[in-house]
Design a protein around this motif. Sequence first.
Motif, PDB file in Angstrom:
ATOM      1  N   ARG A  44       0.829  -1.205   0.000  1.00 53.37           N
ATOM      2  CA  ARG A  44       0.000   0.000   0.000  1.00 53.37           C
ATOM      3  C   ARG A  44       0.866   1.257   0.000  1.00 53.37           C
ATOM      4  O   ARG A  44       0.550   2.237  -0.676  1.00 53.37           O
ATOM      5  CB  ARG A  44      -0.929   0.007   1.208  1.00 53.37           C
ATOM      6  CG  ARG A  44      -1.826   1.233   1.271  1.00 53.37           C
ATOM      7  CD  ARG A  44      -2.919   1.089   2.291  1.00 53.37           C
ATOM      8  NE  ARG A  44      -3.842   2.217   2.218  1.00 53.37           N
ATOM      9  CZ  ARG A  44      -5.036   2.241   2.795  1.00 53.37           C
ATOM     10  NH1 ARG A  44      -5.476   1.203   3.475  1.00 53.37           N
ATOM     11  NH2 ARG A  44      -5.808   3.296   2.690  1.00 53.37           N
ATOM     12  N   ALA A  45       1.979   1.236   0.735  1.00 51.30           N
ATOM     13  CA  ALA A  45       2.890   2.382   0.734  1.00 51.30           C
ATOM     14  C   ALA A  45       3.458   2.610  -0.664  1.00 51.30           C
ATOM     15  O   ALA A  45       3.604   3.754  -1.105  1.00 51.30           O
ATOM     16  CB  ALA A  45       4.012   2.162   1.744  1.00 51.30           C
ATOM     17  N   LEU A  46       3.767   1.522  -1.376  1.00 46.38           N
ATOM     18  CA  LEU A  46       4.237   1.644  -2.756  1.00 46.38           C
ATOM     19  C   LEU A  46       3.177   2.289  -3.643  1.00 46.38           C
ATOM     20  O   LEU A  46       3.462   3.172  -4.451  1.00 46.38           O
ATOM     21  CB  LEU A  46       4.595   0.263  -3.320  1.00 46.38           C
ATOM     22  CG  LEU A  46       6.000  -0.285  -3.068  1.00 46.38           C
ATOM     23  CD1 LEU A  46       6.104  -1.705  -3.611  1.00 46.38           C
ATOM     24  CD2 LEU A  46       7.050   0.606  -3.719  1.00 46.38           C
ATOM     25  N   LEU A  47       1.926   1.832  -3.487  1.00 43.73           N
ATOM     26  CA  LEU A  47       0.840   2.332  -4.324  1.00 43.73           C
ATOM     27  C   LEU A  47       0.496   3.780  -3.988  1.00 43.73           C
ATOM     28  O   LEU A  47       0.171   4.574  -4.881  1.00 43.73           O
ATOM     29  CB  LEU A  47      -0.399   1.454  -4.157  1.00 43.73           C
ATOM     30  CG  LEU A  47      -0.262  -0.010  -4.575  1.00 43.73           C
ATOM     31  CD1 LEU A  47      -1.549  -0.770  -4.311  1.00 43.73           C
ATOM     32  CD2 LEU A  47       0.117  -0.120  -6.047  1.00 43.73           C
ATOM     33  N   ASP A  48       0.557   4.126  -2.713  1.00 45.20           N
ATOM     34  CA  ASP A  48       0.173   5.469  -2.294  1.00 45.20           C
ATOM     35  C   ASP A  48       1.305   6.488  -2.475  1.00 45.20           C
ATOM     36  O   ASP A  48       1.089   7.693  -2.326  1.00 45.20           O
ATOM     37  CB  ASP A  48      -0.265   5.461  -0.828  1.00 45.20           C
ATOM     38  CG  ASP A  48      -1.590   4.735  -0.621  1.00 45.20           C
ATOM     39  OD1 ASP A  48      -2.281   4.473  -1.634  1.00 45.20           O
ATOM     40  OD2 ASP A  48      -1.921   4.412   0.528  1.00 45.20           O
ATOM     41  N   GLY A  49       2.501   6.005  -2.777  1.00 44.45           N
ATOM     42  CA  GLY A  49       3.619   6.920  -3.001  1.00 44.45           C
ATOM     43  C   GLY A  49       4.099   7.616  -1.749  1.00 44.45           C
ATOM     44  O   GLY A  49       4.628   8.722  -1.821  1.00 44.45           O
ATOM     45  N   VAL A  50       3.920   6.968  -0.596  1.00 44.15           N
ATOM     46  CA  VAL A  50       4.384   7.551   0.664  1.00 44.15           C
ATOM     47  C   VAL A  50       5.748   6.958   1.009  1.00 44.15           C
ATOM     48  O   VAL A  50       6.256   6.086   0.306  1.00 44.15           O
ATOM     49  CB  VAL A  50       3.372   7.286   1.796  1.00 44.15           C
ATOM     50  CG1 VAL A  50       2.036   7.922   1.455  1.00 44.15           C
ATOM     51  CG2 VAL A  50       3.202   5.790   2.036  1.00 44.15           C
ATOM     52  N   ASN A  51       6.328   7.440   2.110  1.00 45.19           N
ATOM     53  CA  ASN A  51       7.628   6.920   2.522  1.00 45.19           C
ATOM     54  C   ASN A  51       7.551   5.416   2.750  1.00 45.19           C
ATOM     55  O   ASN A  51       6.717   4.931   3.528  1.00 45.19           O
ATOM     56  CB  ASN A  51       8.094   7.614   3.800  1.00 45.19           C
ATOM     57  CG  ASN A  51       8.453   9.063   3.557  1.00 45.19           C
ATOM     58  OD1 ASN A  51       8.854   9.442   2.457  1.00 45.19           O
ATOM     59  ND2 ASN A  51       8.312   9.888   4.592  1.00 45.19           N
TER      60      ASN A  51
END
Length: 220
Positions: free
Chosen positions: A134-141
């Motif tokens: 999900r972090a990869l998809l959301d572009g967050v740290n």
Amino acid sequence: MSYLDSGLKDLNSLFTNCAFVVPPYQRFYAWEERQWTEFLDDIVNVLDDRNYFLGTLLFMSLLEKDGEVSNGGNRVFHVVDGQQRLTTVVLFLNALRHVRQNLISSNNIHTFLFDNDKNVHKFQTVQEDWPFLRALLDGVNLPPAETPSQKRLQDADAYFRKALTRQEDAVLERWLQNLSGSTVLVHAVKGHGEVTMIFETVNDRGKHLTDLESLKSFLM
């Protein structure tokens, strides 16, 4: 309808009004560079007069007493077989989304990744790895990869971003069209008994189940 209609579909229509969850009994993401290269080669080498065949996908519907489970208005299905391919599709499209922002609106990449509300994801991997994906998809740290499967997710993202960055927009447009229009053979599973039998007998692209994965599936 409680179940997907079995039969041939294109990938774009499959993700329309549907969301997919990899259940706990499934294996972790296991594909590596050899499989990513084969996947990309398949997309690149699609002939003009035919569609790319992504393979057979097996799903089981999630039901509640009051009706079908919904994720932002989408029908939700467990991925019984095909999660390695679907995870790779999502990783590829997410990499393309970040490499070429201008391709998003014209090709509706969001159909495969998010509902109209970006907080609603159309695909979720196994629970242990979902926050990382999900972090990869959301572009967050991105948190540090804590498992081999999370490292493979991170490496796949880097692999596709590197491969896509080198291409012209027209080439990427064609690759995206080849993938979104690819054909899948859908089969809907209607009971948990079928799930265990099918999961133990079907493997993805030669990545055989380990003894631990088979035991995990049996216990779940």
